[in-house]
Scaffold this active site. Structure first.
Site, PDB file in Angstrom:
ATOM      1  N   HIS A  63       0.821  -1.216   0.000  1.00 33.10           N
ATOM      2  CA  HIS A  63       0.000   0.000   0.000  1.00 33.10           C
ATOM      3  C   HIS A  63       0.859   1.273   0.000  1.00 33.10           C
ATOM      4  O   HIS A  63       0.486   2.293   0.589  1.00 33.10           O
ATOM      5  CB  HIS A  63      -0.958   0.023   1.199  1.00 33.10           C
ATOM      6  CG  HIS A  63      -1.916  -1.131   1.225  1.00 33.10           C
ATOM      7  ND1 HIS A  63      -3.061  -1.166   0.470  1.00 33.10           N
ATOM      8  CD2 HIS A  63      -1.870  -2.306   1.894  1.00 33.10           C
ATOM      9  CE1 HIS A  63      -3.702  -2.308   0.690  1.00 33.10           C
ATOM     10  NE2 HIS A  63      -2.998  -3.016   1.546  1.00 33.10           N
ATOM     11  N   ASN A 136     -10.448  -3.413   1.998  1.00 34.83           N
ATOM     12  CA  ASN A 136     -10.063  -3.449   0.591  1.00 34.83           C
ATOM     13  C   ASN A 136     -11.269  -3.117  -0.269  1.00 34.83           C
ATOM     14  O   ASN A 136     -12.392  -3.018   0.242  1.00 34.83           O
ATOM     15  CB  ASN A 136      -9.519  -4.832   0.205  1.00 34.83           C
ATOM     16  CG  ASN A 136      -8.060  -5.013   0.590  1.00 34.83           C
ATOM     17  OD1 ASN A 136      -7.295  -4.055   0.645  1.00 34.83           O
ATOM     18  ND2 ASN A 136      -7.680  -6.249   0.863  1.00 34.83           N
TER      19      ASN A 136
END
Length: 520
Positions: A63, A136
């Protein structure tokens, strides 16, 4: 050269050293005479260089590439019938939120439009502490065994010899086929960061004062719908405007077109969990909406861009272990692993006192006897360094939560009792792992979406050189649908492949990467 104040006096600030002393000539350096060597006594110059050498913190291992903004979450529906979470007792409560959206595998300089899942993290600043939603943009994930996670992420990183990107295949981990099918549809390339949904994926427990609870999954659904890019557009934007997603969100908020989402939950009682077809602790499975319908709970709105990306977004630290009273993790093994991993990486990346950074600090006072260490600027005054047994710092306001949780743990959580010693576990592949991706292929997608998936995945899969890897992966698709496997095989010029079958029950147990005993 003119003083920097000529070019950068937007806020009228006076240029100073890091300790606040004004500097008349920021571009100059002290020398021993007109042409002599530099002087070590020049604090401004030494400090400037020393800080420059250290001004990059380690980027996130996953990320790393992301965008963020601030806003609020407003409760629109009372949930007192299922939980005693203070925030949901009544309606109308608002809490300030910091959001960060991200790709998963790429470096911080990678493109916003890469084919990748997207992280969807929210920090809710409640009256009982910060509550992080670390989600997510897909309702499921690739794995359900936590020890696979570092290895899985390494498959997305660069090859150590050529520093080239690597290619993932799911032939050895068929439980990932559902997520892989979503990833290689156009949902794998969302149109920016805010035209997408967010999902908890993991199962959580929301409790009541009497110790009862429901299992919960959270869905954050974009009010404008989930928008996607086709592969050609995503590829073009990756070259022309790698910051496409960040730019899109900044400009939308600046224009007053605030991104918004409606937040829902799915709930399941422990009794329903016992009878559920799938394991609710399996991150590769969804809960069907027809059996567990979405229940609205609130509204998320982002209406403020960060003034400083590094301070407000890059330093933001989210973790599923940052919860509030009446919220507990389930025994989902991947979630349990994340409870440790996320704070651990924050301590490495930002320091032991990462929770004291303004973007991470809760709005309520902290009293935990954690003092000192790097960048400890909230040291909690002159309170003693230990928990007194005479004057304890106790949780007075919600005592019922503590009492009920301890009293009723055996009565209400019998199905979660843990018996016996430690043992190693690895999920087995069964027919259940192919039911949901089969539904996706046969019933959820239309003809155009099926054609797009075959085109997208074939473009990547055709680069695989190993005949064994090709055959094994085609066998996984064949377990989903023979038609799906045959169409991909035709697209890459490979013979048709049947599903892998174990020759015996013992082999199905020992070789869990085979399509297991269900196909004996």
């Amino acid at each position: 050269m003119p003083s920097p104040a000529v070019f950068n006096n937007k806020d009228g600030a006076v240029y100073t050293t890091s300790n606040g002393a004004p500097v008349n000539e920021p571009y100059s350096a002290q020398r021993a005479g007109l042409h002599g060597p530099l002087l070590l006594q020049d604090f401004h110059h030494i400090d400037l260089l020393a800080h420059f050498d250290r001004e990059r913190i380690p980027e996130r291992v996953v990320h790393a590439r992301g965008a963020g903004a601030h806003g609020y979450f407003e409760v629109t529906h009372d949930l007192s019938d299922i939980t005693s979470i203070h925030l949901f007792q009544g309606t109308g409560k608002k809490v300030r939120v910091t959001a960060r959206f991200s790709t998963v595998g790429g470096e911080s300089g990678s493109a916003d439009t890469a084919r990748d899942p997207r992280g969807f993290a929210l920090k809710l600043r409640t009256e009982e502490g910060n509550w992080d939603w670390v989600f997510n943009n897909t309702p499921i994930f690739f794995i359900r065994d936590p020890a696979k996670f570092p290895h899985f992420i390494h498959t997305q990183k660069r090859d150590p010899r050529l520093t080239l990107g690597t290619l993932i295949c799911s032939g050895q981990n068929p439980e990932s086929i559902h997520q892989m099918m979503i990833l290689f549809s156009d949902r794998g390339t969302p149109d920016g960061y805010f035209k997408q949904h967010g999902y908890s994926g993991h199962t959580y427990k929301w409790l009541k004062d009497d110790g009862s609870f429901v299992y919960v999954q959270v869905h954050v659904r974009a009010d404008g719908g989930f928008k996607t890019l086709d592969v050609a557009t995503a590829t073009r934007l990756a070259g022309e405007n790698p910051e496409y997603g960040i730019q899109q969100m900044v400009e939308a908020i600046d224009a007053g077109q605030y991104p918004s989402w409606t937040v829902y939950i799915q709930t399941m009682t422990p009794e329903q969990a016992e009878k559920f077809r799938y394991n609710i602790l399996d991150l590769t499975k969804i809960w069907p909406h027809k059996d567990f319908p979405l229940r609205p709970i609130g509204k998320l709105v982002l209406n403020e861009n960060p003034l400083n990306y590094f301070a407000e977004i890059e330093q933001a630290a989210f973790s599923p272990s940052h919860t509030i009273p009446y919220v507990e993790p389930s025994a989902d093994p991947v979630l349990q692993s994340r409870l440790f991993s996320y704070p651990d990486t924050h301590r490495h990346r930002l320091g032991a006192n990462y929770q004291q950074l303004p973007v991470n600090a809760p709005i309520v006072p902290v009293a935990n006897f954690q003092r000192d260490g790097p960048m400890a600027f909230v040291n909690q005054g002159n309170r003693p360094n230990y928990q007194s047994s005479i004057q304890p710092l106790s949780y007075q306001g919600r005592k019922g939560h503590i009492d009920a949780t301890v009293r009723d743990i055996g009565r209400l959580r019998a199905h979660e009792n843990f018996v016996g010693g430690a043992w190693r576990d690895l999920g087995e592949i069964t027919e259940l792992d192919f039911e949901q991706p089969r539904e996706l292929w046969r019933r959820v997608w239309n003809d155009a979406e099926r054609e797009t998936y075959v085109k997208n995945v074939s473009g990547h899969f055709g680069l695989v050189k190993s005949p064994e890897v090709r055959a094994r992966q085609l066998s996984v698709w064949a377990a989903v649908s023979q038609d799906l496997s045959d169409r991909i095989a035709d697209a890459i010029g490979h013979p048709h492949v049947q599903p892998l079958k174990a020759k015996s029950a013992e082999e199905a147990l020992n070789f869990r990467h085979y399509i297991g005993a269900a196909q004996l």
